[in-house]
Design an enzyme around this catalytic site. Sequence first.
Site, PDB file in Angstrom:
ATOM      1  CB  CYS A 148      -1.914   7.125   2.013  1.00 33.61           C
ATOM      2  SG  CYS A 148      -2.973   5.934   2.855  1.00 33.61           S
ATOM      3  CD  GLU A 165      -2.900  -0.815  -0.146  1.00 36.91           C
ATOM      4  OE1 GLU A 165      -3.215   0.346  -0.502  1.00 36.91           O
ATOM      5  OE2 GLU A 165      -3.245  -1.815  -0.800  1.00 36.91           O
TER       6      GLU A 165
END
Length: 503
Positions: free
Chosen positions: A329, A295
């Site tokens: 993020c 990720e």
Amino acid sequence: MTASATTAAPRGEFTNEPFLDFTNAANRKKMEDALASVKSQFGKEYPLVIGGEKVTTKEKIQSTNPSRPSEVIGIFQKATVEMANQAVEGAARAFDRWKRVPAEERVACVYRTAEILRKRRYELDAWLVYEIGKTWPEADADIAELIDFCEYYGREAERLAAPQPLTPMRGEKNYLRYIPLGVGVVIPPWNFAAAIMGGMTLAAIVTGNTVVVKPSSDSPAIAAIFVDILYDAGVPRDVVSFFTGPGATAGEALVTHPKTRFIAFTGSKEAGLRISEHAAKAQPGQIWIKRTILEMGGKDAIIVDDEADLDAAVEGVALSAFGYQGQKCSACSRAIVSEKIYDKFLEKLIPRVKQMKVGTYIETGKKEGRLLTGGKQSGTEGYFIEPTVIADVSPKARIFQEEIFGPVLAVAKAKDFDDALAMANDTEFGLTGAIYSKNPKKIERAAEEFHVGNLYFNRKCTGAMVGAHPFGGFNMSGTDSKSGGQDYLLLFVQAKTISEKIS
């Protein structure tokens, strides 16, 4: 040592852990007491745990308080390449035993972990406030998510351990079992130092794998505490190793070791691609293709349509861009606003951003657009930057294309909805996005064309909840792992089909 033979009582349907209400005076007092208690523990030294044994090194690493860099949170070991090899070898030996522990016993350990987290919640919140500069609500949401992972992944492990449906075949007995992969290396980021670190670790061990946890050098204290909680919950010490050291040497050795079976990573695009490259190269003695669960970054956009509720859009953009200082993020770093309402949107956004209390990209942004607010360092101590809004940004500008991971919002004008969608998708990332519009046809079209892993309508693009919003992105945002969803644990297992001919 093996996991406790005690199994967990049946759990009901999963529900998210409620957040603490810090407007409540009693809760505030508990938090203040926890902050004082944790501060009294500053400067403690934490050993490595390799193969169940505590290990120290001559060279050390310090974790400091980003709000007061002079405060040393904890002292950690600077592990070597040789120690990295020992950690993987020790985890490989433990795997031969841990993989045979019944799923219900592993799940019981995870549920006991949740109970310990609940009992120590204020303390753990306090560690996050000090070590990574989170506000009280942001820190508590981090710990609540970690509790959610315990509860959700426990239930998912029980589901995967049950008989899996197959098409009946006359004259055969067929069944499918999910079995663990082996030794995993868990490399979490510093920004969600509890939830992401713990979530990846829990997913690995509840499915029967062993892991080496290598936290960020900016946030190792909460990881050390969590690993100790796992031990208290009955997870054997050699099943989870705690490892701190330089990423370029010891960290790389963990990734490239031939007995490492998988790597679970959350962090930058650049680091994730390096891990992918190293993992793809077979090492002498390696007998499998390493699995990577990656990720990475995001350059997340919110489209504000001319048919939007403008006040709701302003609030959503502000919270998405500047919650936890934009250090998510999933944070909104691009606002794409219809030219019909562009000026009115900015008029409402700037006073909202200025209400928020409290670089190189900012200097670049001043050249690439119009600075409306912020842009300066705030305070005399610590790493504080004012919430910054830069308007009239070109879609090809650096601040519109590159991940900044800070409190900087670039605002661009769209001619129409077609232009807005094109601008939103004109990025190498594809993590989160949102659209504010009252037009159902536009929403339907965006659901098909806005290319992100997590898309939200008429709400902010941050704050994914376990079970409700499985999380993970497309393109350079990663392998779309969908943490907190029903697909996630499948990344930590492999399926074995067994068939027997019967009369």
